[in-house]
Design a protein around this motif. Sequence first.
Motif, mmCIF file in Angstrom:
data_model
loop_
_atom_site.group_PDB
_atom_site.id
_atom_site.type_symbol
_atom_site.label_atom_id
_atom_site.label_comp_id
_atom_site.label_asym_id
_atom_site.label_seq_id
_atom_site.Cartn_x
_atom_site.Cartn_y
_atom_site.Cartn_z
ATOM 1 N N ILE A 181 24.096 -9.578 10.422
ATOM 2 C CA ILE A 181 23.126 -10.285 9.588
ATOM 3 C C ILE A 181 21.704 -10.048 10.082
ATOM 4 O O ILE A 181 20.803 -9.795 9.291
ATOM 5 N N GLY A 182 21.505 -10.117 11.386
ATOM 6 C CA GLY A 182 20.167 -9.931 11.947
ATOM 7 C C GLY A 182 19.340 -11.186 11.835
ATOM 8 O O GLY A 182 19.758 -12.191 11.260
ATOM 9 N N THR A 183 18.128 -11.134 12.378
ATOM 10 C CA THR A 183 17.228 -12.281 12.340
ATOM 11 C C THR A 183 16.786 -12.549 10.908
ATOM 12 O O THR A 183 16.233 -11.671 10.243
ATOM 13 N N LYS A 184 17.072 -13.754 10.452
ATOM 14 C CA LYS A 184 16.742 -14.189 9.086
ATOM 15 C C LYS A 184 17.297 -13.249 8.017
ATOM 16 O O LYS A 184 16.705 -13.080 6.949
ATOM 17 N N GLY A 185 18.417 -12.589 8.297
ATOM 18 C CA GLY A 185 19.069 -11.720 7.321
ATOM 19 C C GLY A 185 18.444 -10.347 7.172
ATOM 20 O O GLY A 185 18.797 -9.584 6.274
ATOM 21 N N LYS A 186 17.520 -10.018 8.055
ATOM 22 C CA LYS A 186 16.760 -8.771 7.920
ATOM 23 C C LYS A 186 17.640 -7.528 8.097
ATOM 24 O O LYS A 186 17.497 -6.563 7.335
ATOM 25 N N ALA A 187 18.528 -7.513 9.073
ATOM 26 C CA ALA A 187 19.355 -6.325 9.323
ATOM 27 C C ALA A 187 20.244 -6.019 8.119
ATOM 28 O O ALA A 187 20.326 -4.871 7.670
ATOM 29 N N LEU A 188 20.880 -7.046 7.581
ATOM 30 C CA LEU A 188 21.741 -6.851 6.415
ATOM 31 C C LEU A 188 20.930 -6.362 5.220
ATOM 32 O O LEU A 188 21.355 -5.458 4.491
ATOM 33 N N SER A 233 31.231 -14.644 16.240
ATOM 34 C CA SER A 233 29.967 -15.125 15.676
ATOM 35 C C SER A 233 28.804 -14.273 16.183
ATOM 36 O O SER A 233 27.822 -14.075 15.469
ATOM 37 N N ILE A 234 28.915 -13.732 17.386
ATOM 38 C CA ILE A 234 27.885 -12.831 17.911
ATOM 39 C C ILE A 234 27.857 -11.544 17.093
ATOM 40 O O ILE A 234 26.791 -11.043 16.733
ATOM 41 N N VAL A 235 29.023 -11.030 16.767
ATOM 42 C CA VAL A 235 29.123 -9.796 15.973
ATOM 43 C C VAL A 235 28.577 -10.041 14.569
ATOM 44 O O VAL A 235 27.826 -9.214 14.033
ATOM 45 N N ARG A 236 28.937 -11.170 13.972
ATOM 46 C CA ARG A 236 28.401 -11.501 12.642
ATOM 47 C C ARG A 236 26.885 -11.607 12.689
ATOM 48 O O ARG A 236 26.189 -11.164 11.773
ATOM 49 N N GLY A 237 26.358 -12.184 13.772
ATOM 50 C CA GLY A 237 24.909 -12.298 13.944
ATOM 51 C C GLY A 237 24.236 -10.938 14.035
ATOM 52 O O GLY A 237 23.135 -10.745 13.527
ATOM 53 N N ARG A 238 24.883 -9.974 14.681
ATOM 54 C CA ARG A 238 24.331 -8.610 14.761
ATOM 55 C C ARG A 238 24.255 -7.982 13.373
ATOM 56 O O ARG A 238 23.310 -7.274 13.053
ATOM 57 N N ILE A 258 36.274 -7.219 10.618
ATOM 58 C CA ILE A 258 35.488 -7.059 11.842
ATOM 59 C C ILE A 258 36.391 -6.956 13.069
ATOM 60 O O ILE A 258 36.122 -6.180 13.982
ATOM 61 N N LYS A 259 37.463 -7.703 13.091
ATOM 62 C CA LYS A 259 38.353 -7.753 14.262
ATOM 63 C C LYS A 259 38.918 -6.386 14.637
ATOM 64 O O LYS A 259 39.237 -6.145 15.789
ATOM 65 N N ASN A 260 39.036 -5.504 13.677
ATOM 66 C CA ASN A 260 39.619 -4.179 13.944
ATOM 67 C C ASN A 260 38.676 -3.255 14.707
ATOM 68 O O ASN A 260 39.107 -2.221 15.201
ATOM 69 N N PHE A 261 37.389 -3.596 14.796
ATOM 70 C CA PHE A 261 36.413 -2.673 15.369
ATOM 71 C C PHE A 261 35.658 -3.224 16.569
ATOM 72 O O PHE A 261 34.693 -2.619 17.003
ATOM 73 N N THR A 262 36.097 -4.349 17.088
ATOM 74 C CA THR A 262 35.457 -4.905 18.281
ATOM 75 C C THR A 262 36.502 -5.570 19.159
ATOM 76 O O THR A 262 37.528 -6.031 18.668
ATOM 77 N N ARG A 263 36.196 -5.588 20.446
ATOM 78 C CA ARG A 263 37.089 -6.267 21.389
ATOM 79 C C ARG A 263 36.564 -7.652 21.747
ATOM 80 O O ARG A 263 37.224 -8.389 22.471
ATOM 81 N N ARG A 301 30.288 -0.239 10.942
ATOM 82 C CA ARG A 301 31.179 -0.169 12.103
ATOM 83 C C ARG A 301 30.369 0.026 13.376
ATOM 84 O O ARG A 301 30.669 -0.573 14.408
ATOM 85 N N ALA A 302 29.331 0.851 13.307
ATOM 86 C CA ALA A 302 28.477 1.076 14.470
ATOM 87 C C ALA A 302 27.786 -0.223 14.890
ATOM 88 O O ALA A 302 27.708 -0.530 16.084
ATOM 89 N N LEU A 303 27.296 -1.005 13.925
ATOM 90 C CA LEU A 303 26.680 -2.291 14.252
ATOM 91 C C LEU A 303 27.686 -3.231 14.912
ATOM 92 O O LEU A 303 27.376 -3.902 15.898
ATOM 93 N N VAL A 304 28.886 -3.268 14.361
ATOM 94 C CA VAL A 304 29.939 -4.124 14.915
ATOM 95 C C VAL A 304 30.253 -3.721 16.351
ATOM 96 O O VAL A 304 30.464 -4.561 17.221
ATOM 97 N N GLN A 305 30.239 -2.427 16.623
ATOM 98 C CA GLN A 305 30.593 -1.930 17.952
ATOM 99 C C GLN A 305 29.425 -1.977 18.933
ATOM 100 O O GLN A 305 29.582 -1.619 20.092
ATOM 101 N N GLY A 306 28.230 -2.383 18.492
ATOM 102 C CA GLY A 306 27.134 -2.617 19.403
ATOM 103 C C GLY A 306 26.038 -1.569 19.416
ATOM 104 O O GLY A 306 25.152 -1.619 20.263
ATOM 105 N N THR A 307 26.045 -0.631 18.490
ATOM 106 C CA THR A 307 24.983 0.377 18.414
ATOM 107 C C THR A 307 23.655 -0.308 18.080
ATOM 108 O O THR A 307 23.624 -1.291 17.347
ATOM 109 N N LYS A 308 22.565 0.225 18.613
ATOM 110 C CA LYS A 308 21.239 -0.327 18.335
ATOM 111 C C LYS A 308 20.962 -0.280 16.831
ATOM 112 O O LYS A 308 21.315 0.680 16.159
#
Length: 166
Positions: free
Chosen positions: A94-101, A87-92, A77-82, A136-143
Amino acid sequence: MLFFRKETIRQIARNKRKIESKLKVKIIVSGNSVAFEGNEEDKYVTERVLEALERNFPLNVAFLLSTSDYTFEEIPIKNFTRKKNLSIVRGRIIGTKGKALEVVQELSDSFIILQQNTINIIAPHEKIREVVVALRALVQGTKHSNVYKYLERSRKRFRPESLGLK
């Protein structure tokens, strides 16, 4: 000889016969190391499967790597975000209750394990690129919705009907 965590060694020891018969190798467990005997191709496949077990994939999912249809990819993850707070990136991811993953796995026909600051993926060889791009898009903040749309479009491209097969 490969070195593993205690939990992985226990899992290998519990399923030793199953692994040996499926992968056609002889496994020798001693302490925190595992050695195996067999032909070179079988040893390579066994190494990939045991590496997947080390990354907390279930045994039946790790066995998918014994076929040439599936591949393993690791994304730090560290290679694709500043961002400093990962933990915020990991949360993105995983999503709410693991739904995104769960949705990403379903849309991409892949298996994804998030382990500390690394994303581990087992996916069909022809789909691995799309899964990596989406994560990678999720890590970088894409919707999330844009990532899901991308995966749905790529899923349609790989349907057998679109290739003229039935």
